[in-house]
Design a protein around this motif. Structure first.
Motif, PDB file in Angstrom:
ATOM      1  N   ARG A 148       0.810  -1.222  -0.161  1.00  0.00           N
ATOM      2  CA  ARG A 148      -0.042  -0.160  -0.146  1.00  0.00           C
ATOM      3  C   ARG A 148       0.621   1.242   0.002  1.00  0.00           C
ATOM      4  O   ARG A 148       1.681   1.309   0.949  1.00  0.00           O
ATOM      5  CB  ARG A 148      -0.981  -0.100   1.103  1.00  0.00           C
ATOM      6  N   LEU A 149       0.733   2.148  -0.920  1.00  0.00           N
ATOM      7  CA  LEU A 149       1.381   3.114  -1.119  1.00  0.00           C
ATOM      8  C   LEU A 149       0.717   4.714  -1.223  1.00  0.00           C
ATOM      9  O   LEU A 149      -0.400   4.705  -1.599  1.00  0.00           O
ATOM     10  CB  LEU A 149       2.175   3.205  -2.655  1.00  0.00           C
ATOM     11  N   CYS A 150       1.185   5.536  -0.509  1.00  0.00           N
ATOM     12  CA  CYS A 150       0.661   6.820  -0.184  1.00  0.00           C
ATOM     13  C   CYS A 150       1.367   8.086  -0.959  1.00  0.00           C
ATOM     14  O   CYS A 150       2.576   8.051  -0.941  1.00  0.00           O
ATOM     15  CB  CYS A 150       0.453   7.113   1.327  1.00  0.00           C
ATOM     16  N   SER A 151       0.544   8.759  -1.619  1.00  0.00           N
ATOM     17  CA  SER A 151       0.914   9.914  -2.027  1.00  0.00           C
ATOM     18  C   SER A 151      -0.112  11.097  -2.251  1.00  0.00           C
ATOM     19  O   SER A 151      -1.286  10.687  -1.712  1.00  0.00           O
ATOM     20  CB  SER A 151       1.337   9.636  -3.435  1.00  0.00           C
ATOM     21  N   VAL A 152       0.131  12.089  -2.489  1.00  0.00           N
ATOM     22  CA  VAL A 152      -0.660  13.474  -2.525  1.00  0.00           C
ATOM     23  C   VAL A 152      -1.572  13.450  -3.646  1.00  0.00           C
ATOM     24  O   VAL A 152      -1.129  13.178  -4.727  1.00  0.00           O
ATOM     25  CB  VAL A 152       0.143  14.871  -2.209  1.00  0.00           C
ATOM     26  N   THR A 153      -2.903  13.992  -3.467  1.00  0.00           N
ATOM     27  CA  THR A 153      -3.949  14.050  -4.409  1.00  0.00           C
ATOM     28  C   THR A 153      -3.238  14.836  -5.544  1.00  0.00           C
ATOM     29  O   THR A 153      -2.665  16.101  -5.214  1.00  0.00           O
ATOM     30  CB  THR A 153      -5.115  14.475  -3.937  1.00  0.00           C
ATOM     31  N   ILE A 170       5.380   5.056 -10.033  1.00  0.00           N
ATOM     32  CA  ILE A 170       5.792   3.624  -9.464  1.00  0.00           C
ATOM     33  C   ILE A 170       4.906   2.614 -10.131  1.00  0.00           C
ATOM     34  O   ILE A 170       5.385   1.502 -10.521  1.00  0.00           O
ATOM     35  CB  ILE A 170       5.873   3.854  -7.995  1.00  0.00           C
ATOM     36  N   ARG A 171       3.591   2.914 -10.157  1.00  0.00           N
ATOM     37  CA  ARG A 171       2.693   1.817 -10.371  1.00  0.00           C
ATOM     38  C   ARG A 171       2.800   1.521 -11.966  1.00  0.00           C
ATOM     39  O   ARG A 171       2.731   0.274 -12.216  1.00  0.00           O
ATOM     40  CB  ARG A 171       1.086   2.259 -10.069  1.00  0.00           C
ATOM     41  N   LYS A 172       2.854   2.341 -12.787  1.00  0.00           N
ATOM     42  CA  LYS A 172       3.072   2.252 -14.093  1.00  0.00           C
ATOM     43  C   LYS A 172       4.186   1.534 -14.605  1.00  0.00           C
ATOM     44  O   LYS A 172       4.072   0.710 -15.525  1.00  0.00           O
ATOM     45  CB  LYS A 172       2.769   3.453 -14.997  1.00  0.00           C
ATOM     46  N   GLY A 173       5.318   1.991 -13.864  1.00  0.00           N
ATOM     47  CA  GLY A 173       6.601   1.569 -14.484  1.00  0.00           C
ATOM     48  C   GLY A 173       7.193   0.594 -13.798  1.00  0.00           C
ATOM     49  O   GLY A 173       7.995  -0.411 -14.275  1.00  0.00           O
ATOM     50  N   LEU A 174       7.102   0.273 -12.411  1.00  0.00           N
ATOM     51  CA  LEU A 174       8.046  -0.326 -11.377  1.00  0.00           C
ATOM     52  C   LEU A 174       7.148  -1.441 -10.668  1.00  0.00           C
ATOM     53  O   LEU A 174       7.710  -2.622 -10.379  1.00  0.00           O
ATOM     54  CB  LEU A 174       8.751   0.339 -10.599  1.00  0.00           C
ATOM     55  N   ALA A 175       5.886  -1.005 -10.387  1.00  0.00           N
ATOM     56  CA  ALA A 175       5.066  -1.920  -9.137  1.00  0.00           C
ATOM     57  C   ALA A 175       3.719  -1.953  -9.701  1.00  0.00           C
ATOM     58  O   ALA A 175       2.822  -1.261  -8.871  1.00  0.00           O
ATOM     59  CB  ALA A 175       5.406  -1.598  -7.775  1.00  0.00           C
ATOM     60  N   PRO A 176       3.164  -2.420 -10.659  1.00  0.00           N
ATOM     61  CA  PRO A 176       1.907  -2.456 -11.189  1.00  0.00           C
ATOM     62  C   PRO A 176       0.835  -2.965 -10.094  1.00  0.00           C
ATOM     63  O   PRO A 176      -0.506  -2.768 -10.357  1.00  0.00           O
ATOM     64  CB  PRO A 176       1.870  -3.190 -12.533  1.00  0.00           C
ATOM     65  N   LYS A 177       1.267  -3.878  -9.148  1.00  0.00           N
ATOM     66  CA  LYS A 177       0.399  -4.319  -8.261  1.00  0.00           C
ATOM     67  C   LYS A 177       0.290  -3.590  -7.014  1.00  0.00           C
ATOM     68  O   LYS A 177      -0.514  -3.988  -6.105  1.00  0.00           O
ATOM     69  CB  LYS A 177       0.754  -5.857  -8.073  1.00  0.00           C
ATOM     70  N   ALA A 178       0.795  -2.650  -6.957  1.00  0.00           N
ATOM     71  CA  ALA A 178       0.925  -1.566  -5.851  1.00  0.00           C
ATOM     72  C   ALA A 178      -0.577  -0.644  -5.836  1.00  0.00           C
ATOM     73  O   ALA A 178      -1.077  -0.600  -6.791  1.00  0.00           O
ATOM     74  CB  ALA A 178       1.730  -0.800  -5.734  1.00  0.00           C
ATOM     75  N   SER A 179      -0.965  -0.860  -4.687  1.00  0.00           N
ATOM     76  CA  SER A 179      -2.308  -0.235  -4.483  1.00  0.00           C
ATOM     77  C   SER A 179      -1.967   1.366  -3.821  1.00  0.00           C
ATOM     78  O   SER A 179      -1.043   1.396  -3.127  1.00  0.00           O
ATOM     79  CB  SER A 179      -3.201  -0.801  -3.332  1.00  0.00           C
ATOM     80  N   VAL A 180      -2.777   2.222  -4.516  1.00  0.00           N
ATOM     81  CA  VAL A 180      -2.236   3.689  -4.038  1.00  0.00           C
ATOM     82  C   VAL A 180      -3.452   4.301  -3.105  1.00  0.00           C
ATOM     83  O   VAL A 180      -4.500   4.228  -3.674  1.00  0.00           O
ATOM     84  CB  VAL A 180      -1.861   4.451  -5.030  1.00  0.00           C
ATOM     85  N   LEU A 181      -3.076   4.827  -2.176  1.00  0.00           N
ATOM     86  CA  LEU A 181      -4.067   5.707  -1.494  1.00  0.00           C
ATOM     87  C   LEU A 181      -3.573   7.245  -1.626  1.00  0.00           C
ATOM     88  O   LEU A 181      -2.397   7.778  -1.178  1.00  0.00           O
ATOM     89  CB  LEU A 181      -3.818   5.389   0.097  1.00  0.00           C
ATOM     90  N   GLU A 182      -4.625   8.047  -2.175  1.00  0.00           N
ATOM     91  CA  GLU A 182      -4.292   9.425  -2.245  1.00  0.00           C
ATOM     92  C   GLU A 182      -4.716  10.300  -1.001  1.00  0.00           C
ATOM     93  O   GLU A 182      -6.014  10.170  -0.657  1.00  0.00           O
ATOM     94  CB  GLU A 182      -4.622   9.903  -3.630  1.00  0.00           C
ATOM     95  N   LEU A 183      -4.110  11.047  -0.518  1.00  0.00           N
ATOM     96  CA  LEU A 183      -4.546  11.912   0.622  1.00  0.00           C
ATOM     97  C   LEU A 183      -4.248  13.599   0.423  1.00  0.00           C
ATOM     98  O   LEU A 183      -3.092  13.754  -0.385  1.00  0.00           O
ATOM     99  CB  LEU A 183      -3.768  11.383   2.040  1.00  0.00           C
ATOM    100  N   ALA A 217       4.432   2.814   2.604  1.00  0.00           N
ATOM    101  CA  ALA A 217       5.289   3.561   1.996  1.00  0.00           C
ATOM    102  C   ALA A 217       4.538   4.676   1.454  1.00  0.00           C
ATOM    103  O   ALA A 217       3.384   4.891   1.558  1.00  0.00           O
ATOM    104  CB  ALA A 217       6.080   2.730   0.894  1.00  0.00           C
ATOM    105  N   MET A 218       5.280   5.899   1.338  1.00  0.00           N
ATOM    106  CA  MET A 218       4.964   7.045   0.784  1.00  0.00           C
ATOM    107  C   MET A 218       6.038   7.639  -0.131  1.00  0.00           C
ATOM    108  O   MET A 218       7.128   7.183  -0.045  1.00  0.00           O
ATOM    109  CB  MET A 218       4.534   8.201   1.767  1.00  0.00           C
ATOM    110  N   THR A 219       5.781   8.188  -1.147  1.00  0.00           N
ATOM    111  CA  THR A 219       6.848   8.824  -2.154  1.00  0.00           C
ATOM    112  C   THR A 219       6.436  10.101  -2.642  1.00  0.00           C
ATOM    113  O   THR A 219       5.326  10.499  -2.784  1.00  0.00           O
ATOM    114  CB  THR A 219       6.693   7.553  -3.429  1.00  0.00           C
ATOM    115  N   THR A 220       7.574  10.710  -2.691  1.00  0.00           N
ATOM    116  CA  THR A 220       7.683  12.133  -3.458  1.00  0.00           C
ATOM    117  C   THR A 220       9.157  12.261  -3.613  1.00  0.00           C
ATOM    118  O   THR A 220      10.030  11.517  -3.557  1.00  0.00           O
ATOM    119  CB  THR A 220       7.081  13.166  -2.782  1.00  0.00           C
ATOM    120  N   ASP A 221       9.643  13.721  -3.784  1.00  0.00           N
ATOM    121  CA  ASP A 221      10.934  14.031  -3.821  1.00  0.00           C
ATOM    122  C   ASP A 221      11.569  13.649  -2.497  1.00  0.00           C
ATOM    123  O   ASP A 221      11.227  13.731  -1.376  1.00  0.00           O
ATOM    124  CB  ASP A 221      11.080  15.504  -3.807  1.00  0.00           C
ATOM    125  N   ASN A 222      12.857  13.152  -2.626  1.00  0.00           N
ATOM    126  CA  ASN A 222      13.677  12.700  -1.646  1.00  0.00           C
ATOM    127  C   ASN A 222      13.877  13.870  -0.711  1.00  0.00           C
ATOM    128  O   ASN A 222      13.977  13.732   0.684  1.00  0.00           O
ATOM    129  CB  ASN A 222      14.784  11.951  -1.725  1.00  0.00           C
TER     130      ASN A 222
END
Length: 270
Positions: free
Chosen positions: A142-147, A155-168, A185-190
């Motif tokens: 389960r991966l979180c990112s901002v709306t 990530i989901r398109k190119g590297l982890a297509p089975k990841a589920s994404v929660l947008e907050l 996990a969450m993802t954006t600029d390091n």
């Protein structure tokens, strides 16, 4: 012919120096409005009591000083990712320093000084989690990112297509979800992730996986066509690197574990 009095001559000379700009930036008047983020620890944060902190805040404050504006004559205004161009176009701010990645689409609307920092898309996980060390490990996680952000979709398109994404709505909400095991996990600029991980109360709770999933060159946005300000800001950024203030600001805001790159060469304004 009547000879002008000495006082009158001095006044004329002083006026000429002022209008020709020979007085230098130390003659700047009034306040300087600067657009920053208010909600990104380590980058731009408005703390209790109206105190501002973060790398972009330190960069903006340094640049402002070189332009003739000490800290007590800076007015920080909040900007969001979707309104930075508008605030510049309508003269609400003189420049924007807000994790503002330089790209061709934005350069159609504003000019940039810099870049002054290079960030990369990365992944933040809980410190004790050893199951995620690369983007591909996010499959079935389960991966979180901002709306509105493209980071999770990259990530989901190119590297982890089975990841589920929660947008907050914001990164703070994603961090809470990560802490509470709602997401893995969450993802954006390091730089943004490192700021959250190093902020007070979060020390030792989270870690970056060290991915370089994109290259984001942060620049300082100025109104389209304001080449004079662009040149002055570039000169200030060069000086900040040369005197060691840039590196000190990186270490101060992103924590001792952040693996940063040297300051990038300035490529705008040429």
């Amino acid at each position: 012919m009547k000879v002008p009095q000495a006082g009158a001559v001095a006044a004329v000379i002083a006026l000429a120096l002022t209008t020709s700009g020979c007085g230098g930036d130390d003659q700047a008047k009034g306040t300087l409005s600067i657009g920053i983020k208010f909600d990104q620890p380590g980058i731009g944060l408005r703390e209790t009591g109206g105190i501002f902190s973060g790398f972009d805040v330190d960069v903006a404050t340094y640049v402002a000083k070189q332009l003739g504006y000490p800290a007590d004559r800076i007015e920080f205004k909040q900007v969001y990712s979707n309104d930075r161009e508008l605030l510049l176009q309508y003269n609400e701010v003189e420049f924007v320093a807000a994790s503002y990645s330089i790209n061709e689409k934005r350069k159609e609307k504003v000019d940039f000084a810099g870049p002054y920092f290079v960030a990369h898309q990365d992944i933040l996980v809980r410190a004790a989690d050893t199951s995620i060390t690369k983007a591909e490990d996010l499959n079935n996680k389960r991966l979180c990112s901002v709306t509105g952000s493209t980071s999770a979709e990259n990530i989901r398109k190119g590297l982890a297509p089975k990841a589920s994404v929660l947008e907050l709505p914001g990164y703070s909400e994603c961090l809470v979800a990560l802490q509470d095991n709602i997401v893995d996990a969450m993802t954006t600029d390091n730089s943004i992730l490192a700021g959250y991980a190093a902020s007070k109360g979060n020390e030792g709770k989270f870690k970056l996986t060290g991915q370089n999933l994109s290259n984001e060159s942060y620049g300082i946005g100025v109104k389209k066509g304001d080449k004079q300000l662009q040149v002055k800001i570039n000169a200030a950024l060069k000086k900040m690197v040369e005197d060691g203030s840039w590196e000190a600001a990186v270490k101060k805001n992103f924590g001792p574990d952040y693996k940063y790159e040297p300051a990038p060469p300035i490529t705008t304004g040429s």
